[in-house]
Design an enzyme around this catalytic site. Sequence first.
Site, mmCIF file in Angstrom:
data_model
loop_
_atom_site.group_PDB
_atom_site.id
_atom_site.type_symbol
_atom_site.label_atom_id
_atom_site.label_comp_id
_atom_site.label_asym_id
_atom_site.label_seq_id
_atom_site.Cartn_x
_atom_site.Cartn_y
_atom_site.Cartn_z
ATOM 1 N N SER A 50 -102.780 -28.813 4.162
ATOM 2 C CA SER A 50 -102.353 -27.650 3.380
ATOM 3 C C SER A 50 -100.937 -27.249 3.757
ATOM 4 O O SER A 50 -100.375 -27.733 4.742
ATOM 5 C CB SER A 50 -103.302 -26.458 3.597
ATOM 6 O OG SER A 50 -103.184 -25.964 4.912
ATOM 7 N N SER A 178 -90.544 -21.927 13.974
ATOM 8 C CA SER A 178 -90.449 -20.738 13.124
ATOM 9 C C SER A 178 -89.256 -19.916 13.549
ATOM 10 O O SER A 178 -88.919 -19.849 14.733
ATOM 11 C CB SER A 178 -91.723 -19.899 13.254
ATOM 12 O OG SER A 178 -91.531 -18.588 12.745
ATOM 13 N N TYR A 205 -97.377 -16.097 18.881
ATOM 14 C CA TYR A 205 -96.936 -17.179 17.997
ATOM 15 C C TYR A 205 -95.442 -17.436 18.175
ATOM 16 O O TYR A 205 -95.007 -18.583 18.343
ATOM 17 C CB TYR A 205 -97.243 -16.799 16.549
ATOM 18 C CG TYR A 205 -96.752 -17.775 15.519
ATOM 19 C CD1 TYR A 205 -97.468 -18.929 15.216
ATOM 20 C CD2 TYR A 205 -95.575 -17.530 14.803
ATOM 21 C CE1 TYR A 205 -97.026 -19.813 14.243
ATOM 22 C CE2 TYR A 205 -95.128 -18.408 13.835
ATOM 23 C CZ TYR A 205 -95.862 -19.551 13.556
ATOM 24 O OH TYR A 205 -95.408 -20.432 12.593
ATOM 25 N N LYS A 209 -93.392 -20.722 19.575
ATOM 26 C CA LYS A 209 -92.367 -21.364 18.749
ATOM 27 C C LYS A 209 -91.043 -21.486 19.503
ATOM 28 O O LYS A 209 -90.302 -22.453 19.314
ATOM 29 C CB LYS A 209 -92.193 -20.607 17.429
ATOM 30 C CG LYS A 209 -93.410 -20.728 16.509
ATOM 31 C CD LYS A 209 -93.659 -22.181 16.138
ATOM 32 C CE LYS A 209 -94.915 -22.428 15.380
ATOM 33 N NZ LYS A 209 -95.108 -23.833 14.980
ATOM 34 N N THR A 238 -97.346 -20.039 1.942
ATOM 35 C CA THR A 238 -98.351 -21.023 2.316
ATOM 36 C C THR A 238 -99.688 -20.311 2.553
ATOM 37 O O THR A 238 -99.716 -19.096 2.799
ATOM 38 C CB THR A 238 -97.959 -21.760 3.603
ATOM 39 O OG1 THR A 238 -97.973 -20.826 4.692
ATOM 40 C CG2 THR A 238 -96.575 -22.376 3.485
#
Length: 322
Positions: A50, A178, A205, A209, A238
């Site tokens: 995905s 990111s 997160y 990253k 997304t």
Amino acid sequence: MSFYRNAVWFVKGLNEYTKSGYLSASKRFDPADLDVNISNRSFMITGANSGLGRSAALTIAKKGATVHMVCRNKERGEAAQEELKQESGNQNIHLHLVDMSKPRDVIRFSETFKSEGQPLNVLINNAGILVNEDKRQVTEDGLESTFATNTLGTHLLTIHLLPVLEQAEDPRVVIVTSGGMLLQKLDLSDLQFEKMSKFDGAMAYSQTKRQQVVMTAQYAKTYPKVHFSCPHPGWSSTPGVQSSLPDFYERFQNKLRSEEAGADTIVWLAISPAATKQLSGLFFQDRKPVPIHLPLAWTKSNSGDDEKLMTKLQEFAESFNK
């Protein structure tokens, strides 16, 4: 400070990371960069069922390359595999079921892949998670799930497949990061986010990253036979963004990039001859290298800390190799 950092981030993002920023940047792209015959090359893409991973896999499959999809969920993986075969007309698309948050699964898969003697030219580390909860999640191995997936899983897959990559022609590793990492300085004191007074999934997160960017630069120093790069795809629409950042998605959905636009630099770094003319180990946005410590200079870590991160990751790797 928090307000200032977020303000800087959103102003920069609204100018560069949205679909309008991509449209502006794409005016300087050379279409010939992607006019490449890759029918004899093999690509592995994690999180290929995905989002950006699927978009990159489809573009690469349409060009006739061999594609190895690494996915966690069997049902979603098989469905995406069949869709990609139909949409690309390429039957040489293989599915591997691996949970990137489980170190032993990653090691076992990597070693099996190596033992089968299959070639691999490019590894795209795309799989990642952002925990949209205020409670720290721990895997069955006792690892915080964000670190386990985004940092340790990426590291283990990369180092275990490097012997295969180093035997290939024009080998590359692309680690998808990111722009959120621009808000974080490498923090070695709490790799598994145990010291937070309240768990912050977005911060965890972003820290992982930042770790990926450091890892990319360190790999480039250690493994000169392989070209390493780390793209920031911008703000893209997304399924992961919709589920992990629902408020952000609701507010900015009309400004977000398409999956194809978000995956553009990933594909460019994976296949274009122009990409490897750039130094190995750099951070990219819209097909060009960009600074990793702007606009917030305080996020710069020293070389000693960068090397310590790799030492700590090696210690984790050795503990799961036993």
